[in-house]
Design an enzyme around this catalytic site. Structure first.
Site, PDB file in Angstrom:
ATOM      1  N   ARG A   1       0.522  -0.892   0.140  1.00 17.25           N
ATOM      2  CA  ARG A   1       0.496  -0.109   0.125  1.00 17.25           C
ATOM      3  C   ARG A   1       1.083   1.072   0.346  1.00 17.25           C
ATOM      4  O   ARG A   1       0.842   2.602   0.653  1.00 17.25           O
ATOM      5  CB  ARG A   1      -1.317  -0.372   0.917  1.00 17.25           C
ATOM      6  CG  ARG A   1      -1.930  -1.155   1.483  1.00 17.25           C
ATOM      7  CD  ARG A   1      -2.781  -1.097   0.344  1.00 17.25           C
ATOM      8  NE  ARG A   1      -3.926  -2.009   0.247  1.00 17.25           N
ATOM      9  CZ  ARG A   1      -4.630  -3.446   0.234  1.00 17.25           C
ATOM     10  NH1 ARG A   1      -3.221  -3.565  -0.115  1.00 17.25           N
ATOM     11  NH2 ARG A   1      -4.951  -4.014   0.030  1.00 17.25           N
TER      12      ARG A   1
ATOM     13  N   CYS B   1     -10.251   0.414   3.310  1.00 21.13           N
ATOM     14  CA  CYS B   1      -9.538   0.430   5.232  1.00 21.13           C
ATOM     15  C   CYS B   1      -8.780   1.605   5.042  1.00 21.13           C
ATOM     16  O   CYS B   1      -8.430   2.340   4.452  1.00 21.13           O
ATOM     17  CB  CYS B   1      -8.449  -0.538   5.196  1.00 21.13           C
ATOM     18  SG  CYS B   1      -9.554  -2.078   4.566  1.00 21.13           S
TER      19      CYS B   1
HETATM   20  P1  FAD Z   1      -6.354   8.935  -4.831  1.00 19.67           P
HETATM   21  O1  FAD Z   1      -7.379   8.170  -3.595  1.00 19.67           O
HETATM   22  O2  FAD Z   1      -7.185   9.987  -5.208  1.00 19.67           O
HETATM   23  O3  FAD Z   1      -5.078   9.474  -4.490  1.00 19.67           O
HETATM   24  C1  FAD Z   1      -4.627   8.625  -3.485  1.00 19.67           C
HETATM   25  C2  FAD Z   1      -3.064   9.178  -3.752  1.00 19.67           C
HETATM   26  O4  FAD Z   1      -2.520   8.627  -5.401  1.00 19.67           O
HETATM   27  C3  FAD Z   1      -2.739  10.976  -3.333  1.00 19.67           C
HETATM   28  O5  FAD Z   1      -1.172  10.580  -3.127  1.00 19.67           O
HETATM   29  C4  FAD Z   1      -2.302  11.178  -4.866  1.00 19.67           C
HETATM   30  O6  FAD Z   1      -1.472  12.069  -5.264  1.00 19.67           O
HETATM   31  C5  FAD Z   1      -1.719  10.070  -5.721  1.00 19.67           C
HETATM   32  N1  FAD Z   1      -2.378  10.181  -7.102  1.00 19.67           N
HETATM   33  C6  FAD Z   1      -3.409   9.881  -7.759  1.00 19.67           C
HETATM   34  N2  FAD Z   1      -3.265   9.542  -8.970  1.00 19.67           N
HETATM   35  C7  FAD Z   1      -1.977   9.490  -9.645  1.00 19.67           C
HETATM   36  C8  FAD Z   1      -0.742   9.685 -10.607  1.00 19.67           C
HETATM   37  N3  FAD Z   1      -1.586   9.527 -11.583  1.00 19.67           N
HETATM   38  N4  FAD Z   1       0.320  10.210 -10.709  1.00 19.67           N
HETATM   39  C9  FAD Z   1       0.927  10.058  -9.259  1.00 19.67           C
HETATM   40  N5  FAD Z   1       0.146  10.196  -7.700  1.00 19.67           N
HETATM   41  C10 FAD Z   1      -1.165  10.439  -8.001  1.00 19.67           C
HETATM   42  N6  FAD Z   1      -7.211  -0.321  -2.100  1.00 19.67           N
HETATM   43  C11 FAD Z   1      -5.833  -1.450  -2.175  1.00 19.67           C
HETATM   44  O7  FAD Z   1      -5.091  -1.159  -2.389  1.00 19.67           O
HETATM   45  N7  FAD Z   1      -7.562  -2.774  -1.798  1.00 19.67           N
HETATM   46  C12 FAD Z   1      -8.484  -3.094  -1.989  1.00 19.67           C
HETATM   47  O8  FAD Z   1      -9.243  -3.578  -1.569  1.00 19.67           O
HETATM   48  C13 FAD Z   1      -9.304  -1.488  -1.837  1.00 19.67           C
HETATM   49  N8  FAD Z   1     -10.874  -1.596  -1.670  1.00 19.67           N
HETATM   50  C14 FAD Z   1     -11.744  -0.059  -1.500  1.00 19.67           C
HETATM   51  C15 FAD Z   1     -12.367  -0.374  -1.333  1.00 19.67           C
HETATM   52  C16 FAD Z   1     -13.158   0.603  -1.511  1.00 19.67           C
HETATM   53  C17 FAD Z   1     -15.010   0.652  -1.666  1.00 19.67           C
HETATM   54  C18 FAD Z   1     -13.043   2.322  -1.000  1.00 19.67           C
HETATM   55  C19 FAD Z   1     -13.358   2.860  -1.449  1.00 19.67           C
HETATM   56  C20 FAD Z   1     -11.125   1.767  -1.702  1.00 19.67           C
HETATM   57  C21 FAD Z   1     -10.590   0.715  -1.068  1.00 19.67           C
HETATM   58  N9  FAD Z   1      -9.362   0.571  -1.872  1.00 19.67           N
HETATM   59  C22 FAD Z   1      -8.525  -0.666  -1.417  1.00 19.67           C
HETATM   60  C23 FAD Z   1      -8.166   1.812  -1.960  1.00 19.67           C
HETATM   61  C24 FAD Z   1      -7.996   3.158  -2.808  1.00 19.67           C
HETATM   62  O9  FAD Z   1      -9.259   2.579  -3.893  1.00 19.67           O
HETATM   63  C25 FAD Z   1      -6.877   3.053  -3.416  1.00 19.67           C
HETATM   64  O10 FAD Z   1      -5.983   2.996  -2.526  1.00 19.67           O
HETATM   65  C26 FAD Z   1      -6.607   3.195  -4.462  1.00 19.67           C
HETATM   66  O11 FAD Z   1      -5.240   3.136  -4.998  1.00 19.67           O
HETATM   67  C27 FAD Z   1      -6.892   4.732  -4.948  1.00 19.67           C
HETATM   68  O12 FAD Z   1      -7.050   5.210  -5.880  1.00 19.67           O
HETATM   69  P2  FAD Z   1      -7.096   6.591  -6.397  1.00 19.67           P
HETATM   70  O13 FAD Z   1      -7.208   6.954  -8.222  1.00 19.67           O
HETATM   71  O14 FAD Z   1      -8.718   6.844  -5.932  1.00 19.67           O
HETATM   72  O15 FAD Z   1      -6.078   7.618  -5.726  1.00 19.67           O
HETATM   73  N1  EPU Z   2     -12.382  -9.278  11.006  1.00 16.25           N
HETATM   74  C1  EPU Z   2     -12.953  -9.045  11.909  1.00 16.25           C
HETATM   75  N2  EPU Z   2     -14.056  -8.266  12.409  1.00 16.25           N
HETATM   76  C2  EPU Z   2     -14.038  -7.059  11.152  1.00 16.25           C
HETATM   77  C3  EPU Z   2     -13.491  -6.869  10.283  1.00 16.25           C
HETATM   78  C4  EPU Z   2     -12.265  -8.274   9.643  1.00 16.25           C
HETATM   79  O1  EPU Z   2     -12.573  -9.782  12.905  1.00 16.25           O
HETATM   80  O2  EPU Z   2     -14.888  -6.175  12.020  1.00 16.25           O
HETATM   81  C5  EPU Z   2     -11.232 -10.775  10.264  1.00 16.25           C
HETATM   82  C6  EPU Z   2     -11.919 -11.419   9.455  1.00 16.25           C
HETATM   83  O3  EPU Z   2     -12.598 -12.258   9.890  1.00 16.25           O
HETATM   84  C7  EPU Z   2     -10.727 -11.986   9.127  1.00 16.25           C
HETATM   85  C8  EPU Z   2      -9.286 -10.397   9.183  1.00 16.25           C
HETATM   86  O4  EPU Z   2     -10.133  -9.784  10.082  1.00 16.25           O
HETATM   87  O5  EPU Z   2     -10.063 -12.874   9.330  1.00 16.25           O
HETATM   88  C9  EPU Z   2      -9.190  -9.751   7.232  1.00 16.25           C
HETATM   89  O6  EPU Z   2     -10.209  -9.583   7.165  1.00 16.25           O
HETATM   90  P1  EPU Z   2     -10.692  -8.779   6.055  1.00 16.25           P
HETATM   91  O7  EPU Z   2     -10.782 -11.280   5.130  1.00 16.25           O
HETATM   92  O8  EPU Z   2     -12.015  -8.975   5.786  1.00 16.25           O
HETATM   93  O9  EPU Z   2      -9.590  -8.775   5.298  1.00 16.25           O
HETATM   94  P2  EPU Z   2      -8.903  -7.417   5.820  1.00 16.25           P
HETATM   95  O10 EPU Z   2      -7.533  -7.283   6.011  1.00 16.25           O
HETATM   96  O11 EPU Z   2      -9.735  -6.480   6.511  1.00 16.25           O
HETATM   97  C10 EPU Z   2      -7.521  -6.680   3.519  1.00 16.25           C
HETATM   98  C11 EPU Z   2      -7.672  -5.522   2.210  1.00 16.25           C
HETATM   99  C12 EPU Z   2      -8.673  -4.730   1.293  1.00 16.25           C
HETATM  100  C13 EPU Z   2      -8.802  -5.819   0.668  1.00 16.25           C
HETATM  101  C14 EPU Z   2      -8.839  -7.380   1.635  1.00 16.25           C
HETATM  102  C15 EPU Z   2      -9.675  -8.713   0.610  1.00 16.25           C
HETATM  103  C16 EPU Z   2      -5.913  -3.987   4.703  1.00 16.25           C
HETATM  104  C17 EPU Z   2      -5.286  -2.768   4.930  1.00 16.25           C
HETATM  105  N3  EPU Z   2      -7.299  -4.324   3.430  1.00 16.25           N
HETATM  106  O12 EPU Z   2      -9.240  -6.336   4.314  1.00 16.25           O
HETATM  107  O13 EPU Z   2      -8.108  -3.662   1.040  1.00 16.25           O
HETATM  108  O14 EPU Z   2     -10.159  -5.513  -0.220  1.00 16.25           O
HETATM  109  O15 EPU Z   2      -8.188  -7.742   2.560  1.00 16.25           O
HETATM  110  O16 EPU Z   2      -7.985  -8.646   0.177  1.00 16.25           O
HETATM  111  O17 EPU Z   2      -4.679  -3.998   3.647  1.00 16.25           O
HETATM  112  C18 EPU Z   2      -7.555  -0.954   1.214  1.00 16.25           C
HETATM  113  O18 EPU Z   2      -6.573  -1.260   1.553  1.00 16.25           O
HETATM  114  O19 EPU Z   2      -8.365  -0.129   1.089  1.00 16.25           O
HETATM  115  C19 EPU Z   2      -8.286  -2.420   1.169  1.00 16.25           C
HETATM  116  C20 EPU Z   2     -10.137  -2.400   1.340  1.00 16.25           C
END
Ligand code: FAD
Ligand code: EPU
Length: 279
Positions: A160, A207
């Site tokens: 991340r 997250c």
């Molecule tokens: P922004 O939020 O707009 O920006 C984030 C950073 O990137 C800032 O520093 C910005 O300046 C920089 N940035 C953006 N575009 C550029 C560019 N073109 N060049 C240089 N820097 C740039 N993340 C995960 O890793 N795994 C997940 O499973 C995941 N699930 C999500 C679920 C939901 C419902 C939501 C809302 C978010 C989730 N995220 C997850 C977080 C998020 O989507 C990621 O961190 C994503 O990489 C952010 O991308 P963005 O384009 O929205 O960047």
């Molecule tokens: N858990 C709980 N209670 C909760 C939430 C989770 O007990 O309220 C437990 C689950 O039961 C599980 C463990 O925590 O045993 C991990 O939870 P989960 O499987 O939901 O995955 P996570 O580690 O919370 C990560 C990433 C997500 C990504 C998912 C799927 C991070 C911080 N989060 O979630 O990424 O979508 O795995 O791979 O690395 C993000 O980065 O924004 C993000 C959403």
């Protein structure tokens, strides 16, 4: 190029953030002009908590040529498919669907991440099935007035985060994907989708905290009994402890109160980026 003053709440998935100057760039010339004063780069705003007062810097959004691109035509065979250059403003969910239709494997782990391609590179977006670093072939970056083509290894992509130089703008990306049957791509996608089932569909920025080594922030927040905790219209989700949701009209101040509370109690590292000053 379009320059307008808008609330960043309109451009963030958490729907929080005050008035700022948005510069939508569409060409290399626009990029040069827009970067002539202090700026920030906005992707899809899905990992940001922005101050209610907005930010004083220009906010650069990628449009025009930087918001276009597709995976390209796929030849049969098992050799890797190098995609054409894809604009960093293109949204990841669109590419993931395109890969499914084209029968290309590699982007499945990114299913459900609402990022722009550039934001996904900057944050090394991923899930436990893989991260964007695994499928990058080359990254074009605009930095200090020049375009550079970088090898992904030069970006310092880690869990991340990345080590892009401050101010560097990812402008275009090429992926290395593997031709596969649609069925195989769909099977892995449904596995990734299943892993996201516990995540709320409400307004959030994903997250809030990074997982500490060997544990899950969501589990720790849950165990501490913080689910359902509210500050104004912001709430720690009942569905998943690591999601703070905007139940309607939340301010950055509300969200920040919850973040501080969790941090003080559990000492977790923030995954979000904070823009502007928070109280
Ligand atoms: P922004 O939020 O707009 O920006 C984030 C950073 O990137 C800032 O520093 C910005 O300046 C920089 N940035 C953006 N575009 C550029 C560019 N073109 N060049 C240089 N820097 C740039 N993340 C995960 O890793 N795994 C997940 O499973 C995941 N699930 C999500 C679920 C939901 C419902 C939501 C809302 C978010 C989730 N995220 C997850 C977080 C998020 O989507 C990621 O961190 C994503 O990489 C952010 O991308 P963005 O384009 O929205 O960047
Ligand atoms: N858990 C709980 N209670 C909760 C939430 C989770 O007990 O309220 C437990 C689950 O039961 C599980 C463990 O925590 O045993 C991990 O939870 P989960 O499987 O939901 O995955 P996570 O580690 O919370 C990560 C990433 C997500 C990504 C998912 C799927 C991070 C911080 N989060 O979630 O990424 O979508 O795995 O791979 O690395 C993000 O980065 O924004 C993000 C959403």
């Amino acid at each position: 190029m379009k320059v307008e003053r808008r609330n960043l709440a309109e451009f963030t998935t958490l729907a929080v953030g005050g008035p700022s100057e948005i510069w939508t760039v569409e060409s290399p010339e626009d990029l040069e002009r827009a970067t002539s004063a202090p700026y920030r780069v906005l992707g899809n705003g899905s990992n940001l908590l922005v101050s209610d007062r907005g930010v004083p810097e220009r906010v650069i959004r990628l449009g025009g040529v930087y918001a276009r691109g597709s995976l390209g035509r796929v030849r049969d065979g098992n050799e890797a498919h190098l995609t054409p250059w894809i604009g960093a403003g293109v949204l990841l969910p669109a590419l993931v669907q395109e890969a499914l239709q084209a029968g290309l494997s590699g982007l499945e782990p990114l299913l459900g991440i609402p990022a722009s391609v550039g934001g996904a590179v900057r944050m090394n977006a991923g899930t436990r099935y893989g991260e964007i670093a695994d499928v990058l072939e080359a990254v074009e970056v605009f930095h200090a007035g020049l375009f550079h083509v970088l090898d992904p290894a030069e970006l310092g992509l880690e869990y991340r985060t990345s080590h892009l130089p401050p101010g560097a703008i990812v402008t275009r990306v090429r992926f290395r994907l593997i031709p596969a049957s649609k069925k195989d791509v769909a099977t892995l996608m449904s596995r990734v989708d299943a892993a996201r089932k516990g995540q709320p569909k409400r307004k959030s920025a994903g997250c809030a905290f990074k997982n500490p080594p060997g544990d899950a922030a969501g589990r720790l927040i849950d165990e501490a009994g913080f689910k359902g905790l509210r500050a104004g219209s912001a709430m720690i989700s009942h569905e998943h402890g690591n999601f703070i949701i905007n139940t309607g009209g939340a301010s950055a101040k509300d969200v920040w109160k919850l973040v501080k509370h969790v941090q003080e109690e559990l000492n977790l590292e923030l995954e979000w980026e904070i823009w502007g000053e928070l109280p």
